[in-house]
Enzyme design. Sequence first.
Site, PDB file in Angstrom:
ATOM      1  N   SER A  41      -2.209  -4.409  -2.651  1.00  0.00           N
ATOM      2  CA  SER A  41      -1.550  -2.923  -2.392  1.00  0.00           C
ATOM      3  C   SER A  41      -2.779  -1.981  -2.370  1.00  0.00           C
ATOM      4  CB  SER A  41      -0.593  -2.239  -3.586  1.00  0.00           C
ATOM      5  OG  SER A  41      -0.137  -0.796  -3.209  1.00  0.00           O
ATOM      6  N   SER A  63       0.681  -1.303   0.135  1.00  0.00           N
ATOM      7  CA  SER A  63      -0.132  -0.150  -0.151  1.00  0.00           C
ATOM      8  C   SER A  63       0.903   1.287  -0.195  1.00  0.00           C
ATOM      9  CB  SER A  63      -0.935   0.013   1.105  1.00  0.00           C
ATOM     10  OG  SER A  63      -1.688  -1.259   1.377  1.00  0.00           O
ATOM     11  N   ASP A  74      -4.047   1.493  -2.458  1.00  0.00           N
ATOM     12  CA  ASP A  74      -3.497   2.651  -2.853  1.00  0.00           C
ATOM     13  C   ASP A  74      -4.581   3.958  -2.781  1.00  0.00           C
ATOM     14  OD1 ASP A  74      -1.007   1.396  -3.569  1.00  0.00           O
ATOM     15  OD2 ASP A  74      -1.796   0.786  -5.366  1.00  0.00           O
TER      16      ASP A  74
END
Length: 364
Positions: free
Chosen positions: A270, A232, A272
């Site tokens: 991830s 992230s 984001d």
Amino acid sequence: MRQPGRRARDLGIVVGPLPTGRHNAITDVAGVLVGHTTVDDGVDLHTGVTAVVPAQLGPRRWSLPAAVYTGNGYGKLVGSTQVDELGVLESPIVLTATLSVFRAADAVLTYLMRRRPDGLSFNPLVGETNDGHLSDIRRRPITERHVLDAIDRASGGPPPEGCVGAGAGTTALGYKAGIGTSSRVVRAADTSVTVGALAQANFGGVLTVLGVPLPVDELVPQADHTEPSGNSCMIVVATDACLDARQLGRLARRAVFAMGRVGAAYANGSGDYAIAFSTAEPDRPAVPDAQLDPIIAAVLDSVEEALLNSLFAATTVVGTGGRTSHAVPHEIAVRRLVAAGRLPAPGGSGRPGTGGGSTAPWRR
């Protein structure tokens, strides 16, 4: 000898042609403060809290225009749905580690309730990245005091970067990362506009600097490759431009796009996220969409440089289980950039950030 952390510009790495603010930091946006609390026992805990505190939030004005963009929702951003729905920010933005995000949100609630004793509803905005590669994340060491200290101690000026606050245990692109920040000053709608970005970097991919890949396998052959590919990134964008929530959403999207410039893989795991807010007084003339281009460019460049600062300012950390996350080796990275014509050779002519000598300045 341990390599000290340095900002990208200290190494001659200049992102884009736009001028920066005084500190080249999100705090160049007037009234935007940053505070950190770092929890680091030198062995199993490398974590903390970072708070972005708009001083404009107060009795005269309890909300600011804001937007959230989710590039990939594999993460936790407490309070984001209300920001999406109403288009306003009502609290400091707090960043921490994944399993501590809920305790941190409760602590922000304490802060908000103290400021507004007559309030019946509050919306803390708290995000996270997973620092479990280097820190014993299951201990959930973040307390209310850590969060309140980060908020209360927030200040202007150049914020510490690298292995501090919420970046104490993060890694990105194979290297030790952390917190980074940057800013740009542009003209839009016939006025000077400041854009600042702060990033908590903890994502996978291949580090790319000024278009040159710097794979950890090549620069640090002994690096530990057991870390997950995702993990992230949280990005905060502040501006004093008079923008509404819809326009701020456009800036937030560009902030996540900027991750691609430094080599982000945008992996499945991830999370984001980008948060954008405006500190402008509501009675100021709004910036029309047709004049957003300089502000968009400022977001892209300031986020890119903030991400690079999060890496170059970080230092090597040995974490829980003896796992090591290595800092980007500055000397090797600079040599590669020189060889690629992105930086001037030592003793050559040309300013940092150009090809140097007779090579034309490199621009995207």
